[in-house]
Motif scaffolding. Structure first.
Motif, PDB file in Angstrom:
ATOM      1  N   GLU A 256       0.850  -1.195   0.000  1.00 58.06           N
ATOM      2  CA  GLU A 256       0.000   0.000   0.000  1.00 58.06           C
ATOM      3  C   GLU A 256       0.883   1.243   0.000  1.00 58.06           C
ATOM      4  OE1 GLU A 256      -0.342  -2.011   2.961  1.00 58.06           O
ATOM      5  OE2 GLU A 256      -1.640  -3.398   1.862  1.00 58.06           O
ATOM      6  N   LYS A 257       0.326   2.318  -0.499  1.00 60.37           N
ATOM      7  CA  LYS A 257       1.041   3.596  -0.506  1.00 60.37           C
ATOM      8  C   LYS A 257       0.167   4.648   0.140  1.00 60.37           C
ATOM      9  CE  LYS A 257       3.290   7.046  -3.434  1.00 60.37           C
ATOM     10  NZ  LYS A 257       4.460   7.121  -2.551  1.00 60.37           N
ATOM     11  N   GLY A 258       0.714   5.340   1.143  1.00 60.35           N
ATOM     12  CA  GLY A 258      -0.012   6.394   1.823  1.00 60.35           C
ATOM     13  C   GLY A 258       0.323   7.762   1.273  1.00 60.35           C
ATOM     14  N   SER A 259      -0.631   8.674   1.342  1.00 62.40           N
ATOM     15  CA  SER A 259      -0.431  10.031   0.841  1.00 62.40           C
ATOM     16  C   SER A 259      -0.969  11.040   1.843  1.00 62.40           C
ATOM     17  CB  SER A 259      -1.147  10.228  -0.505  1.00 62.40           C
ATOM     18  OG  SER A 259      -0.646   9.355  -1.495  1.00 62.40           O
ATOM     19  N   ALA A 260      -0.172  12.064   2.101  1.00 68.00           N
ATOM     20  CA  ALA A 260      -0.611  13.190   2.926  1.00 68.00           C
ATOM     21  C   ALA A 260      -1.145  14.272   1.999  1.00 68.00           C
ATOM     22  CB  ALA A 260       0.545  13.720   3.758  1.00 68.00           C
ATOM     23  N   HIS A 261      -2.385  14.674   2.189  1.00 71.68           N
ATOM     24  CA  HIS A 261      -3.006  15.676   1.327  1.00 71.68           C
ATOM     25  C   HIS A 261      -2.685  17.084   1.843  1.00 71.68           C
ATOM     26  CE1 HIS A 261      -5.277  12.496  -0.658  1.00 71.68           C
ATOM     27  NE2 HIS A 261      -5.616  12.044   0.544  1.00 71.68           N
ATOM     28  N   THR A 262      -2.404  17.972   0.939  1.00 73.57           N
ATOM     29  CA  THR A 262      -2.098  19.361   1.306  1.00 73.57           C
ATOM     30  C   THR A 262      -3.100  20.344   0.720  1.00 73.57           C
ATOM     31  OG1 THR A 262      -0.587  19.567  -0.585  1.00 73.57           O
ATOM     32  CG2 THR A 262       0.366  18.859   1.515  1.00 73.57           C
ATOM     33  N   ASP A 263      -4.176  19.838   0.130  1.00 66.49           N
ATOM     34  CA  ASP A 263      -5.158  20.715  -0.495  1.00 66.49           C
ATOM     35  C   ASP A 263      -6.171  21.215   0.528  1.00 66.49           C
ATOM     36  OD1 ASP A 263      -6.264  18.233  -0.101  1.00 66.49           O
ATOM     37  OD2 ASP A 263      -6.713  17.839  -2.201  1.00 66.49           O
ATOM     38  N   MET A 264      -6.970  22.212   0.106  1.00 67.51           N
ATOM     39  CA  MET A 264      -7.983  22.820   0.965  1.00 67.51           C
ATOM     40  C   MET A 264      -9.268  23.009   0.172  1.00 67.51           C
ATOM     41  SD  MET A 264      -5.531  25.685   2.780  1.00 67.51           S
ATOM     42  CE  MET A 264      -6.942  26.572   3.411  1.00 67.51           C
ATOM     43  N   PHE A 265     -10.396  22.722   0.838  1.00 69.98           N
ATOM     44  CA  PHE A 265     -11.703  22.840   0.185  1.00 69.98           C
ATOM     45  C   PHE A 265     -12.676  23.564   1.118  1.00 69.98           C
ATOM     46  CE2 PHE A 265      -9.653  19.316  -1.858  1.00 69.98           C
ATOM     47  CZ  PHE A 265     -10.068  19.369  -3.180  1.00 69.98           C
TER      48      PHE A 265
END
Length: 532
Positions: A256-265
């Motif tokens: 598995e590959k994890g991702s940290a999100h840096t976007d804003m909504f």
């Protein structure tokens, strides 16, 4: 991916991501979680009277909830978990911290929710004050099984009574979600659910009416956030802002590959009650990309961020850089700026002042060296030292009046996961100093995971206590952090990485890759540490 099959080091809020491989490795002796939970409920059902007792402070734990009492100068803590490398302990106790009295009280409240962690809680000014909690998870002691909740509870802070609210149409079982109070409703977003064979992340939206006691699943227009957990929510003048988060995808059977999100909504609603997503672009002095940071609202148009972790995937391991800085975001313009400690006013030197300035030998300090050395005296002022919370992720932060409180969190010390239970406060109007109210217990010695063979060949130096690890990267970016006596390079890098990262980022070209910037930062740190 890493040593001993280690996975996604540094992503503590997403506990299931760290425990996935353990679930299917061994099926012998797995506890029946539903039976365990039923037993906890039966024990609590027999408790019929409220009682409270003074306490020094809560035991070390992470993924708990901390809220400010809406009508009193108190902080309310509930639940959480403690993991010592081999065994997990999950709690359902309630602690109250009196700000005025500087006292802790453990409250024994009848018929409490069963033990849980990674739930969410909000407090509202209703009927003398209420704390609402939803969801979360319960882990078996051997970390082999996980039960996700979808129950909703309310605690009367005035009457000291728990009540489970039975209402249909709510979110499915989950943990790692986020909640906020918005227009007399509780808003729930995201989260994840994991079984022994699969995992699922959510980006659905629900509201629970605090007047009608009804769940509503929102139909939202526009392009919103991808499914995620461990994001942060804050209420803005224009709607609800979702910041960051974490998710992972399965690349193949055992990878598995994890991702940290840096976007804003932004989730906004119009006068007709229709909701719509829109992605917002932040600007200003942006924090270094990170996950598992904490965020709380400090004014109608301001929110403050604290801590977090940045993970660098290497070929055989993961390097994790922890932060302890404060950053503020304008909730209208979405512009970031640093929230730095203010320098004390320069005073004329005398014998007493000279003996005080810079006399703090505690290694858990940051040195402010960005003062103008030109003074009326012939000798420059000594640098001022600040006491700081150590760098960490998953801290609980809450604002009460003008004071920001930081409780607990987690950081990593080589192979150890150190769980904190310290309490700090800072006046966000003055921004002059951090005050340590409770010192963290030293839990690093309780870690029970076996060491790697290669680690046993390394230095036998005593590891830092959880209360002595800090980041000296505050102040002028041009000033270099000092090397503390007896510390290894790994300890020096963990303490000062944020300053090196920010310095390398500011000097990098626009098209340079993030991993190259991190490599440059670490090399610069080595030059200073080793003196070559």
């Amino acid at each position: 991916m890493g040593k001993k099959g280690k996975k996604e080091k540094g992503r503590g809020a997403e506990k299931a991501a760290n425990k996935l491989a353990k679930k299917d490795a061994k099926n012998d002796g797995m506890e029946d979680l539903e039976a365990m939970i039923a037993e906890f409920k039966e024990i609590d059902r027999k408790r019929t009277t409220f009682n409270e007792e003074k306490s020094s402070h809560p035991s070390p734990r992470s993924n708990l909830s901390v809220v400010a009492h809406p009508e009193k100068d108190e902080l309310i803590l509930f639940g959480g978990e403690y993991f010592n490398g081999r065994k997990t302990f999950v709690y359902n106790d309630t602690f109250v911290y009196s700000i005025k009295k500087n006292e802790w009280t453990k409250q024994l409240i009848p018929q409490a929710p069963p033990p849980r962690c990674a739930h969410q809680a909000v407090a509202v000014s209703k009927e003398g004050g209420q704390m609402w909690i939803f969801g979360g998870e319960f882990a078996s002691p051997n970390n082999a099984q996980f039960y996700h909740y979808k129950d909703l509870w309310v605690l009367s802070l005035k009457d000291h009574k728990w009540e489970e609210i039975k209402a249909s149409g709510g979110p499915s079982q989950r943990s790692g979600h986020r909640m906020a109070v918005y227009k007399k409703s509780i808003f729930v977003f995201g989260g994840f659910h994991e079984s022994s064979k699969n995992f699922l992340y959510f980006n659905d939206c629900f509201t629970f009416s605090l007047t009608e006691y009804k769940w509503t699943k929102l139909t939202v227009g526009g392009n919103g956030p991808s499914p995620r957990s461990a994001c942060q929510l804050t209420v803005t003048p224009n709607g609800i802002l979702v910041v960051g988060g974490y998710s992972k995808v399965k690349l193949k059977k055992d990878l598995e590959k994890g991702s940290a999100h840096t976007d804003m909504f932004l989730l906004a609603d119009d006068i007709s009650g229709k909701f719509k997503w829109s992605q917002v672009k932040d600007s200003g002095n942006k924090p270094w990309p990170r996950s598992n940071f904490s965020l709380t609202q400090m004014a109608p148009n301001r929110a403050v961020m604290f801590g977090g972790v940045c993970d660098e995937d290497l070929e055989e391991d993961i390097d994790s850089y922890f932060f302890n800085s404060l950053h503020c975001i304008d909730l209208v313009s979405y512009r970031w700026f640093n929230l730095d400690l203010r320098k004390p006013k320069v005073q004329k030197k005398n014998k007493s002042a000279e003996s005080d300035i810079g006399s703090n030998d505690d290694p858990n300090t940051a040195t402010n060296t960005d003062e103008d050395p030109t003074t009326s005296d012939s000798q420059p002022d000594k640098p001022h030292t600040f006491l700081l919370p150590c760098a960490r992720m998953n801290a609980n932060i809450v604002l009460k009046k003008n004071y920001l409180f930081v409780y607990g969190g987690v950081f990593e010390e080589k192979e150890k996961q150190v769980t904190l239970n310290d309490l700090w406060s800072i006046d966000v109007k003055k921004m002059d100093e951090w005050k340590q109210i409770v010192e963290a217990d030293d839990t690093s010695k309780d870690w029970m995971e076996e060491e790697d063979e290669e680690d046993s060949d390394e230095s036998d130096e005593e590891p830092h206590s959880s209360t002595n690890d800090t980041n000296n990267g505050e102040g002028d970016a041009k000033s270099k952090p000092c090397v503390l006596g007896g510390e290894s390079f790994d300890e020096f890098w963990a303490r000062t990485s944020e300053q090196w990262l920010e310095e390398a980022s500011s000097m990098a070209e626009e098209d340079i890759r993030a991993d190259e910037t991190r490599r440059t930062a670490k090399n610069n740190a080595k030059v200073l540490f080793f003196g070559t």
